[in-house]
Structure formats: C-alpha cells, structure tokens
Design an enzyme around this catalytic site. Structure first.
Site, mmCIF file in Angstrom:
data_model
loop_
_atom_site.group_PDB
_atom_site.id
_atom_site.type_symbol
_atom_site.label_atom_id
_atom_site.label_comp_id
_atom_site.label_asym_id
_atom_site.label_seq_id
_atom_site.Cartn_x
_atom_site.Cartn_y
_atom_site.Cartn_z
ATOM 1 C CD GLU A 1 -2.117 2.011 -3.663
ATOM 2 O OE1 GLU A 1 -3.245 2.317 -4.091
ATOM 3 O OE2 GLU A 1 -1.783 2.174 -2.474
ATOM 4 C CG ASP B 1 -1.818 1.158 1.346
ATOM 5 O OD1 ASP B 1 -2.689 1.289 0.470
ATOM 6 O OD2 ASP B 1 -1.663 1.954 2.291
#
Length: 699
Positions: free
Chosen positions: A427, A398
């Site tokens: 990400e 994340d």
C-alpha cells in the site's frame, strides 16, 4: 518520562528534569557527569533554562551508552539515561550491529543467546526459569552460550534499562508459548521440511492474486473441512459442501489463481490462542514477527505445532501450483509501551516528530522507524527467515508508504537472491508519518522502486467511487462515470498519453476493487445503488471484477468476491467475528454460475498473453480504443494469432456496436448468461444492459 532524571538528548546535550530546577542554579559547583566504573568525570555547563523544571546542559566528550552515569550538581545526584540520543545518526553509527546474528541460535550441543540492547546496564537470561547473566559485547550486543540441547525450552530476559528492571521476550524469537508468554528455542531440523518447489511463473506479470484469511477460509460448518479455522484446514484436499461443491484448497485450485495472499500469519494480539473461538482478528496487531500465529495451530499449547502446521499449509499450496504471499506489518506494533522493541531500547525503534511527540501516521498509535539501521536489519532478517525456513513466495507490505525507500530496496535485493521471482507489493499511500516525503515508499516514488508493485486506489475509486464517500459512484455503478479514465486504467495506469501515470511501469500496478478493508463491493453496491435490483447490482459487480481481470497490471481478488461476498454491511470487520468474516460456502453454491464466469475470465487471462503485456511499448503496439456509443467502453488487443475486442456497458440501455473488422468473432466470455449467441458473423452486434463481453477472432 521520569520527573527526576537527566536525559542524553544529543551527542553533547543533556536535558535535566526535576521539580524545581531553580534550587540547583545557584550552587557554586558546576554540574559534572560521573562514570563510577571508570572513575571518570565529564564537565558540563548550563546552556539554557527551558522552564521551572527543565534545564539544558552541554558537555564536551561523548558519553558511553549502557553505563551507570549520574549528574552531580551540588548535593544532588541525578541519574543520567539515554534519551533522544538513540534517534541520532551518531547512535546508529556507533551502536549498530548489522553483521551480528541475533536470537536464540541453536545447535545440538549448545544454544547462543544474542540480543541487541546498547542502552541496557545489565541483562539476565531466564532459560527454563534458571537465570544466567549475559555478557556485553561491542555495539550493544549481549551474548551467552549455554551448553546442552535446549530445543523446546522456554526463555525470556530480565533487563535493566533507564533505571528500571523489566522482563521482556526476544523480538527474534522463532516460537512462543501460547499467548506470547515466552520465547522458545527451536531446532528447525525437527520441524516440517517444505519439500515442494516454489511454483514458478515466466514473469510476475502473469500473477493473479487471491486475498485470504486463514480462519475465514474454513471456519464455516459448510466448508466440509475437519480442521476448521486452522492452518491444517487449508491442507485438506477434495473438501466439499454437503451438496458436493468444492471448498477451501480444492476450490481455490479450481478457480485458477496463481497466488494466495494470506492476511498476517505471524503472532498477533487480541485472540486467546488457547480458546480462540470467541475472539477474532485480521492480524494487523503484530506482536512477534518471526513466530506463526498460535490460534491457527492444531495444538497451540505445543510451541512447535504452529511451525509444523503453517509449513504444511504452505507446502499444500505449493503442491497445487499456488504461490504464497504473506501480508506483513512492518509499520507499527500493537502496543508500543509493551513491545520488546521499546523495552529493550526505549525510544529507538519508533518515529518521533521534531517536537518529540510520537509519530502516528499509521493511525494506530505508533510508527516503526524503518529508516534506522537496526530496525531495517530486523525487517530484512525477518524477510530472510520466512524465505529460508518457510519457503514463501512473496510479501505484501501493509501501509508500505510509512516505510522508507532504502529499506524496500534492500528487501528487494535480498529477495532477488532467490531462484524464483519473489512478489513484492504494498500500500503505497502517502501518510503523515515523521519521514520526508521523498524517502517514503509511496506510489509517487515508484520510479525508485522498480519491480515493487503498488495497490492502485485510483483504479478502485474510478470503478466503484471514492472509498471515503459511501454514496460516491464510479464507472461500474454510476452509469459510466469516469468513462474518460478507462483507457488509462485498462492499460496499466502507466501510459502517459492516457493520463497522469499512477506508477512508472505497468507491471507495478495492482488492480483491485475489493480487499479485506472497508465494505465488500457487494455491500457498497447496496449503499450506492440502493434503488436497483439484485440482478442489476450483480451485473455491476461483474463489470468491476471483469475489468480488474482484463486490465494490464496484476489483478487482485478478495476471497469470495467471485460470489458477491457480503460482510453484512460491516465496513471494518477486523475484530467482528466469524459470522461477519467467514467465507460463506452456501453462497458459493448459490452463485456457482458467477464463479464459472470469473473462472472463464481467469483462464482467458492466463491463456493469452495480450492480457498481461510486459511493457508500455508492447501496450502501445497492441492496444487500440474502439469507437463506441458513450458511455460504453471498448478496446481491442491485437495478438500474434488472435485479436480480442472487449466491450463494457455500464447502463440499463441496449446499444448497437460496430466491431473493428468484419469476420467471425467468438464470444469468449459474457456476463449475460442468457445470451444464446456464441458467435458473431460480420461487423455488427449489440450489447445488453450492464453487459461485459470479450470477443475473439483468429487471424
């Protein structure tokens, strides 16, 4: 910040804070730091008066950490505490304990409790509510070995740091009492052993990822699952709706994906584990990183239950040939001030700007300082634990762009030791965190992180419109807008002649148009294409998902995307509850025809390796752009035994097409379910409104 204290802010710098600093400035005696334990004095001198309540002093010898120090200034005795010194390279160099095993280290005859807190002056272990003083070791490690079999017993710590006494849990805890009340000692030999081998792909480029939330998957009544919303719900096989349509694990197996990516399953906040039904969380509020979340356990009061249940779930996926990726959150914690990291070593684990303000590039109030030695150690130790004990197959990071490159490289080195390739993806966004741009693990630095994959927001936005402009459109829902980008997207966003590379190699792109964040694709189409019919929106949806599955790179599908999942327009459903987030198995029945379309695309991708080529050189050799009327896009993939022609029409119009060669072309898949033609003979055909089809011709 205390109103009367002296803070060690650098190796030879002390910042003194009190209500009126001028009262001390005219004292005849120079200020001295006193270490009572060694009866030692450290001379200082005033370097600068910063304001009416703050002065900066300098001293000339390194001060010990974790000792009771006072600044004697005239009649005043001011406590001295470690401040910004904990964020210096000096501190990491002198107090890192990289080779020390931390946590509650169990054997049948004793357990050794080991915790890192170099600025603490005392630590007491409370084991089964009985207190034991820990012994300070070198590098700020505190340890104590206690004889006996302590499996299943709870423990926590009492720590004195910066003059305050606090209770704190072990960040290395492997099990917890319900709602994270205390850590629990575990004998893992008494827990479920994962006997199944990890599924193995020939190359990770063959992966198809399916993003799933444990609770969403089975909580709905129509799931037909007994253990609804639990880890065990995803172990049940042959579950169906009341009308006999497959659900849950069996459905996922039938779909044909290779990996499930589970939203965070480590211990998180906001959900009462003893009564979770009225609360909900995606899981991005991490509390304890090495402990499975208790609200998914069949018996959250039993600290071992969550371990057993989560292992059974992972084993069940493996038995069906499905790999398990864990979504991990190593960029922030839920509440910094309550985190064991901040309590144990105040100021160390989190990032600060040069002006001493807390960095908040993550947008949730704090940024973990992954570049610091003991933060990095914790992350790698946690990765190691999930690999060894839970046999997981990958990690999705994340907000990976808030992490540093070196940490990601060391994670990759650890994962490379496994017998089966471990999937690493994240990400790679550029975030305003207090870390130099060239040190962030962003897509811009993909050349430094070969083998790590990046979510491709350019792919996403080119197909459905800019995520942050609700009414913006892309190729699939905007009459072929960005048609010029299509060669770049379908070839893996890495081929220089088709556009500026998003990643360095095509196996680094994760292609997607929907995930847990933001609107589902269906809900977005209801906004961007409000005047269109449901039938037209469904075909736009099929185009976007179809391009995702037919492009080079790794395709990523959000659970339920294949049946036009809706969250009733909720753009950020992270705590919105089951009504919004649950997988709608009734919808799965209604949209079975589209599910079969997606299954056919998945099977096609898995069967023919031209859809998952290993290198840019192979793409250049086998990919060819076809002549089509704009904005129809067509491309060919030349295999060793078959050639494929893929055509996409993002408009309401019919178009005539000339195929790349004459012959017998089989329609392998089309989203025009009424199309009766299954074979095209010759070199001419047509494409209908919002149609996507794949033609195959044998050589």
């Amino acid at each position: 910040m205390k109103t009367r204290a002296a803070w060690i802010d650098d190796v030879y710098v002390l910042t003194v804070i009190m209500e009126d600093i001028s009262l001390l400035l005219h004292k005849e005696e120079s200020p001295i730091i006193y270490w009572k334990y060694k009866n030692k004095h450290f001379p200082t001198k005033v370097e600068k008066i910063i304001d009416a309540s703050t002065a900066r002093l300098i001293f000339f010898e390194e001060l010990p950490m974790g000792e009771n120090l006072v600044l004697k200034w005239g009649e005043e005795e001011i406590p001295v505490y470690p401040g910004s010194i904990v964020r210096t390279n000096w501190f990491d160099k002198n107090y890192s304990a990289l080779n020390t095993e931390l946590g509650a280290l169990y054997t049948k005859t004793s357990t050794t409790f080991s915790i890192w807190a170099p600025t603490a002056t005392a630590i007491k272990l409370y084991l089964n509510s009985i207190g034991f003083l820990l012994n300070r070791q070198k590098n700020g490690v505190w340890k104590l070995k206690i004889d006996g079999d302590w499996h299943g017993y709870s423990y926590d710590y009492e720590i004195i740091v910066n003059g305050e006494i606090k209770r704190v849990n072990d960040p290395y805890a492997k099990a917890m009492l319900a709602n994270s009340k205390k850590g629990v000692v575990v004998d893992f030999a008494k827990t479920e052993k994962i006997h199944s081998n990890r599924p193995k792909l020939q190359q990770l480029q063959d992966a198809i990822i399916y993003e799933l939330h444990v609770r969403d998957a089975t909580i709905q009544k129509e799931s037909g699952v007994l253990n609804k919303g639990k880890y065990l719900g995803l172990t049940e096989k042959s579950t169906t709706t009341s009308n006999g349509f497959s659900t849950a694990l069996s459905y996922i197996k039938e779909l044909g994906i290779t990996h499930v990516q589970l939203l965070p399953i480590n211990d998180f906040a906001r959900v009462n584990e003893l009564n979770p039904i009225n609360e909900y969380n995606w899981g991005y509020d991490p509390l304890y990183f090495q402990v499975p979340e208790g609200s998914y356990a069949s018996s959250p009061k039993d600290p071992i239950s969550r371990i057993m249940d989560s292992k059974k779930m992972i084993q069940s996926f493996h038995e069906e040939g499905i790999s398990v990726i864990l979504d991990v959150v190593y960029n922030h914690v839920f509440v910094m001030e309550e985190s064991p990291f901040e309590i144990l070593v105040p100021g160390y684990y989190f990032r600060y700007h040069a002006d001493e303000s807390l960095s908040n590039g993550t947008g949730v109030g704090n940024d973990l300082a992954t570049e610091r030695e003991m933060v990095r150690k914790f992350i790698i130790d946690t990765i190691d634990f999930w690999l060894n004990e839970y046999n997981v197959d990958g990690f999705r990071f994340d907000l990976m762009g808030a992490m540093d490159i070196e940490t990601m490289k060391q994670i990759q080195e650890r994962c490379a030791k496994e017998d089966v390739p471990i999937m690493l993806l994240g990400e790679g966004w550029e975030l305003n965190t207090a870390l130099a741009a060239d040190k962030k693990a962003t897509s811009f630095q993909s050349h430094q992180l070969m083998g790590i994959r990046f979510f491709n927001d350019r792919f996403r936005d080119s197909l459905k419109g800019n995520l942050f402009d609700h009414h913006d459109t892309g190729y699939a829902n905007g009459n072929g807008r960005f048609n010029e980008r299509m060669p770049h997207l379908v070839t893996g966003s890495a081929i220089e002649e088709y556009g500026e590379p998003y990643v360095s190699e095509l196996d680094q792109t994760v292609n997607y148009v929907e995930c847990h964040d933001n609107h589902t694709l269906w809900d977005r189409l209801l906004i961007t294409n409000e005047q269109f019919s449901d039938a037209e929106r469904k075909k736009m949806h099929q185009i976007a998902t179809g391009i995702t599955l037919l492009s080079q790179g790794i395709p990523f599908i959000h659970a339920g995307q294949e049946w036009f999942r809706s969250k009733l327009g909720d753009e950020n459903s992270y705590i919105s509850g089951d009504k919004i987030n649950q997988l709608d198995w009734k919808k799965r029945e209604q949209e079975n025809e589209n599910i079969e379309f997606i299954k056919t695309l998945i099977a096609l991708r898995k069967k023919y390796d031209v859809f998952r080529l290993p290198s840019k050189e192979e793409v250049r050799r086998r990919f060819h752009i076809l002549d089509t009327p704009v904005p129809v896009f067509g491309f060919a993939l030349f295999g060793n035994e078959e050639d494929f022609s893929i055509y996409i029409n993002p408009t309401k119009e019919h178009y005539e097409l000339q195929l790349p060669s004459s012959g017998s072309w089989i329609i392998s898949v089309t989203n025009d379910f009424q199309r009766e033609q299954k074979e095209i003979k010759g070199e001419f055909t047509f494409i209908g409104p919002y149609e996507l089809f794949v033609l195959k011709k044998s050589r």
